[in-house]
Design a protein around this motif. Structure first.
Motif, PDB file in Angstrom:
ATOM      1  N   TRP A 128      -2.430  -5.043   5.439  1.00  0.00           N
ATOM      2  CA  TRP A 128      -3.188  -4.973   7.420  1.00  0.00           C
ATOM      3  C   TRP A 128      -2.692  -4.443   7.949  1.00  0.00           C
ATOM      4  CZ3 TRP A 128      -1.821 -10.051  10.172  1.00  0.00           C
ATOM      5  CH2 TRP A 128      -1.451 -11.205   9.355  1.00  0.00           C
ATOM      6  N   PHE A 129      -2.525  -2.850   7.698  1.00  0.00           N
ATOM      7  CA  PHE A 129      -2.442  -1.864   7.934  1.00  0.00           C
ATOM      8  C   PHE A 129      -3.621  -1.531   8.446  1.00  0.00           C
ATOM      9  CE2 PHE A 129      -2.378   2.746   8.906  1.00  0.00           C
ATOM     10  CZ  PHE A 129      -1.802   2.756   9.867  1.00  0.00           C
ATOM     11  N   TRP A 130      -4.296  -1.085   7.267  1.00  0.00           N
ATOM     12  CA  TRP A 130      -5.794  -0.871   6.784  1.00  0.00           C
ATOM     13  C   TRP A 130      -6.884  -1.572   8.627  1.00  0.00           C
ATOM     14  CZ3 TRP A 130      -6.129   4.162   8.166  1.00  0.00           C
ATOM     15  CH2 TRP A 130      -5.021   4.929   7.485  1.00  0.00           C
ATOM     16  N   HIS A 131      -6.750  -2.879   8.273  1.00  0.00           N
ATOM     17  CA  HIS A 131      -6.811  -3.807   8.907  1.00  0.00           C
ATOM     18  C   HIS A 131      -6.918  -3.652  10.310  1.00  0.00           C
ATOM     19  CE1 HIS A 131      -8.235  -4.386   5.209  1.00  0.00           C
ATOM     20  NE2 HIS A 131      -9.898  -4.400   5.025  1.00  0.00           N
ATOM     21  N   TRP A 147      -9.802   8.510   3.332  1.00  0.00           N
ATOM     22  CA  TRP A 147     -10.142   8.480   1.856  1.00  0.00           C
ATOM     23  C   TRP A 147      -8.045   8.405   1.953  1.00  0.00           C
ATOM     24  CZ3 TRP A 147     -12.590   7.842  -1.212  1.00  0.00           C
ATOM     25  CH2 TRP A 147     -13.935   8.510  -1.078  1.00  0.00           C
ATOM     26  N   THR A 148      -6.651   8.818   2.916  1.00  0.00           N
ATOM     27  CA  THR A 148      -5.727   7.865   2.911  1.00  0.00           C
ATOM     28  C   THR A 148      -5.945   6.222   3.045  1.00  0.00           C
ATOM     29  OG1 THR A 148      -5.076   9.992   4.368  1.00  0.00           O
ATOM     30  CG2 THR A 148      -4.199   8.270   4.554  1.00  0.00           C
ATOM     31  N   MET A 149      -6.685   5.892   3.214  1.00  0.00           N
ATOM     32  CA  MET A 149      -6.661   4.837   3.780  1.00  0.00           C
ATOM     33  C   MET A 149      -7.676   4.093   2.148  1.00  0.00           C
ATOM     34  SD  MET A 149      -9.606   2.213   6.083  1.00  0.00           S
ATOM     35  CE  MET A 149     -11.344   2.469   5.282  1.00  0.00           C
ATOM     36  N   GLU A 150      -8.640   4.970   2.251  1.00  0.00           N
ATOM     37  CA  GLU A 150      -9.201   4.027   0.312  1.00  0.00           C
ATOM     38  C   GLU A 150      -8.491   4.419  -0.463  1.00  0.00           C
ATOM     39  OE1 GLU A 150     -12.759   2.944   0.603  1.00  0.00           O
ATOM     40  OE2 GLU A 150     -11.581   2.881   2.236  1.00  0.00           O
ATOM     41  N   LEU A 151      -8.053   5.567  -0.902  1.00  0.00           N
ATOM     42  CA  LEU A 151      -7.056   5.785  -2.099  1.00  0.00           C
ATOM     43  C   LEU A 151      -4.922   5.097  -2.007  1.00  0.00           C
ATOM     44  CD1 LEU A 151      -6.948   9.971  -2.099  1.00  0.00           C
ATOM     45  CD2 LEU A 151      -7.947   7.528  -3.786  1.00  0.00           C
ATOM     46  N   THR A 152      -4.772   4.178  -0.563  1.00  0.00           N
ATOM     47  CA  THR A 152      -3.870   3.498  -0.716  1.00  0.00           C
ATOM     48  C   THR A 152      -3.817   2.234  -1.020  1.00  0.00           C
ATOM     49  OG1 THR A 152      -4.005   3.209   2.164  1.00  0.00           O
ATOM     50  CG2 THR A 152      -2.140   4.610   1.343  1.00  0.00           C
ATOM     51  N   LEU A 153      -5.476   1.369  -0.266  1.00  0.00           N
ATOM     52  CA  LEU A 153      -6.011   0.474  -0.926  1.00  0.00           C
ATOM     53  C   LEU A 153      -5.920  -0.039  -2.505  1.00  0.00           C
ATOM     54  CD1 LEU A 153      -8.381  -0.432   1.663  1.00  0.00           C
ATOM     55  CD2 LEU A 153      -6.094  -1.832   1.185  1.00  0.00           C
ATOM     56  N   LEU A 154      -6.209   1.085  -3.176  1.00  0.00           N
ATOM     57  CA  LEU A 154      -7.007   1.490  -4.785  1.00  0.00           C
ATOM     58  C   LEU A 154      -5.575   1.404  -5.808  1.00  0.00           C
ATOM     59  CD1 LEU A 154      -9.055   1.507  -7.025  1.00  0.00           C
ATOM     60  CD2 LEU A 154      -9.372   3.534  -6.651  1.00  0.00           C
ATOM     61  N   VAL A 155      -5.035   2.262  -5.172  1.00  0.00           N
ATOM     62  CA  VAL A 155      -3.729   2.602  -5.832  1.00  0.00           C
ATOM     63  C   VAL A 155      -2.883   2.019  -6.069  1.00  0.00           C
ATOM     64  CG1 VAL A 155      -1.697   4.179  -6.477  1.00  0.00           C
ATOM     65  CG2 VAL A 155      -4.373   5.336  -5.405  1.00  0.00           C
ATOM     66  N   SER A 156      -2.642   0.873  -4.723  1.00  0.00           N
ATOM     67  CA  SER A 156      -1.649   0.127  -4.991  1.00  0.00           C
ATOM     68  C   SER A 156      -1.830  -0.709  -4.993  1.00  0.00           C
ATOM     69  CB  SER A 156      -1.521  -0.338  -3.357  1.00  0.00           C
ATOM     70  OG  SER A 156      -1.956  -0.284  -2.567  1.00  0.00           O
ATOM     71  N   GLY A 157      -3.398  -1.655  -5.449  1.00  0.00           N
ATOM     72  CA  GLY A 157      -3.913  -2.544  -6.157  1.00  0.00           C
ATOM     73  C   GLY A 157      -3.717  -2.470  -7.466  1.00  0.00           C
ATOM     74  N   VAL A 158      -3.763  -1.216  -7.762  1.00  0.00           N
ATOM     75  CA  VAL A 158      -4.117  -1.034  -9.469  1.00  0.00           C
ATOM     76  C   VAL A 158      -2.373  -1.276  -9.960  1.00  0.00           C
ATOM     77  CG1 VAL A 158      -4.024   0.415 -11.369  1.00  0.00           C
ATOM     78  CG2 VAL A 158      -5.872   0.428  -9.198  1.00  0.00           C
ATOM     79  N   LEU A 159      -1.232  -0.143  -8.820  1.00  0.00           N
ATOM     80  CA  LEU A 159       0.356  -0.401  -9.091  1.00  0.00           C
ATOM     81  C   LEU A 159       0.306  -2.209  -9.366  1.00  0.00           C
ATOM     82  CD1 LEU A 159       1.759   2.180  -7.382  1.00  0.00           C
ATOM     83  CD2 LEU A 159       0.731   2.281 -10.318  1.00  0.00           C
ATOM     84  N   LEU A 160       0.025  -3.056  -8.278  1.00  0.00           N
ATOM     85  CA  LEU A 160       0.637  -4.312  -8.552  1.00  0.00           C
ATOM     86  C   LEU A 160      -0.597  -5.492  -9.430  1.00  0.00           C
ATOM     87  CD1 LEU A 160       1.593  -6.727  -7.374  1.00  0.00           C
ATOM     88  CD2 LEU A 160      -0.222  -7.247  -5.452  1.00  0.00           C
ATOM     89  N   TRP A 161      -0.985  -4.975  -9.700  1.00  0.00           N
ATOM     90  CA  TRP A 161      -2.423  -5.654 -10.663  1.00  0.00           C
ATOM     91  C   TRP A 161      -1.624  -5.075 -12.711  1.00  0.00           C
ATOM     92  CZ3 TRP A 161      -5.204 -10.020 -10.594  1.00  0.00           C
ATOM     93  CH2 TRP A 161      -6.138 -10.332  -9.315  1.00  0.00           C
ATOM     94  N   ARG A 162      -1.081  -4.118 -12.559  1.00  0.00           N
ATOM     95  CA  ARG A 162      -0.578  -4.112 -14.309  1.00  0.00           C
ATOM     96  C   ARG A 162       0.832  -4.409 -13.706  1.00  0.00           C
ATOM     97  NH1 ARG A 162       1.029   1.827 -14.762  1.00  0.00           N
ATOM     98  NH2 ARG A 162       0.410   1.260 -17.175  1.00  0.00           N
ATOM     99  N   GLU A 163       1.660  -4.676 -12.884  1.00  0.00           N
ATOM    100  CA  GLU A 163       2.745  -5.846 -12.843  1.00  0.00           C
ATOM    101  C   GLU A 163       2.446  -6.774 -13.183  1.00  0.00           C
ATOM    102  OE1 GLU A 163       6.448  -5.412 -13.427  1.00  0.00           O
ATOM    103  OE2 GLU A 163       5.640  -3.790 -12.588  1.00  0.00           O
ATOM    104  N   LEU A 164       1.376  -7.788 -12.125  1.00  0.00           N
ATOM    105  CA  LEU A 164       1.047  -8.977 -12.861  1.00  0.00           C
ATOM    106  C   LEU A 164       0.847  -9.382 -14.063  1.00  0.00           C
ATOM    107  CD1 LEU A 164      -0.771  -9.108  -8.805  1.00  0.00           C
ATOM    108  CD2 LEU A 164       1.816 -10.572  -9.372  1.00  0.00           C
ATOM    109  N   THR A 165      -0.298  -8.353 -14.561  1.00  0.00           N
ATOM    110  CA  THR A 165      -0.925  -8.473 -15.526  1.00  0.00           C
ATOM    111  C   THR A 165      -0.042  -8.639 -17.059  1.00  0.00           C
ATOM    112  OG1 THR A 165      -1.983  -6.642 -15.446  1.00  0.00           O
ATOM    113  CG2 THR A 165      -2.996  -8.914 -14.553  1.00  0.00           C
TER     114      THR A 165
END
Length: 256
Positions: A128-131, A147-165
């Motif tokens: 939401w913030f970056w859009h 790069w702050t935008m790109e990394l926060t999106l990617l890293v938070s996504g990886v951490l979330l998907w690791r928990e979901l899977t």
């Protein structure tokens, strides 16, 4: 900037917005980024050596290809011209590369309801913030913010998907998390789609060569976020539910 590039008041990392005729040649030649992706790919394959039958290595390879498409291919340059291309770029990060990296390097056990809820909240806050118009403009005005935008999106996504899977993650928790993600992504997409005026200043002057007004481009971006963006979460939820159903039938068959 090439002579055919469009003028812009912003200085996006991916370069000046290209016109259609120069798009196919607009690959990102940043040697530092190319080297970083090469090292990440090499390190990942080294860490996964001898793991299983190669499934993890395939997921890792898919993730690296998605990152190359997002950052080195002409899509990077196109995202300087079109907000809709930027949304596709971000979806490659959070809905393609992130789940693939999570499957390549899975978490061995779930972390609990509180951790999953926190990761959902953090990831959605980043999306939401970056859009939002002002943070988005800032990200296209300087490399550090980009790069702050790109990394926060990617890293938070990886951490979330690791928990979901994670194996043995409670299906109810996982389904609720996916539902929250689907609803929130759909809401953000709807708000962008039904806005009555252009919101994203970096694209006010860059969409016309592609046959779109700034508002048309914005509405297309909203539709992409509203529908295609939710498909990975919907598919993952259905697969989790299917696993529970199959396990239930299997237990019944053993009982009989």
């Amino acid at each position: 900037m090439t002579p055919a590039s469009l003028p812009s008041a912003f200085d996006p990392y991916c370069g000046a917005p290209p016109v259609p005729g120069e798009l196919l040649a607009a690959w990102n030649g940043d040697p530092v980024l190319a080297a970083a992706l090469f090292l990440a790919a090499t390190a990942g394959f080294w860490l996964l050596r001898g793991v299983g039958e190669g499934g993890a290595r395939l997921w890792h390879a898919g993730a690296m290809l998605a990152l190359v498409a997002a950052f080195l291919s002409p899509l990077c340059a196109l995202s300087s011209a079109l907000f809709s291309a930027r949304v596709v770029h971000h979806l490659l990060l959070i809905a393609v590369a992130a789940p693939m990296l999570a499957l390549a390097f899975p978490k061995r056990r779930p972390g609990g309801t509180a951790l999953l809820s926190l990761l959902v909240a953090v990831h959605l806050a980043a999306v939401w913030f970056w859009h939002a118009p002002q943070p988005y403009e800032a990200a296209l005005s300087g490399d550090v913010t980009y790069w702050t935008m790109e990394l926060t999106l990617l890293v938070s996504g990886v951490l979330l998907w690791r928990e979901l899977t994670a194996p043995a993650a409670p299906v109810g928790r996982v389904l609720m998390a996916h539902l929250t993600l689907i609803v929130q992504m759909g809401l953000l997409g709807a708000l962008i789609t039904f806005a009555t005026e252009p919101l994203y200043a970096p694209h006010f002057l860059t969409t016309v060569p592609y046959g779109l007004s700034a508002l048309d481009d914005q509405q297309l971006a909203g539709l992409i976020m509203w529908v295609p963006a939710i498909l990975p979460y919907l598919l993952a939820a259905l697969l989790a539910l299917d696993g529970v159903i199959r396990d239930g039938f299997g237990q019944k068959g053993q009982a009989v």
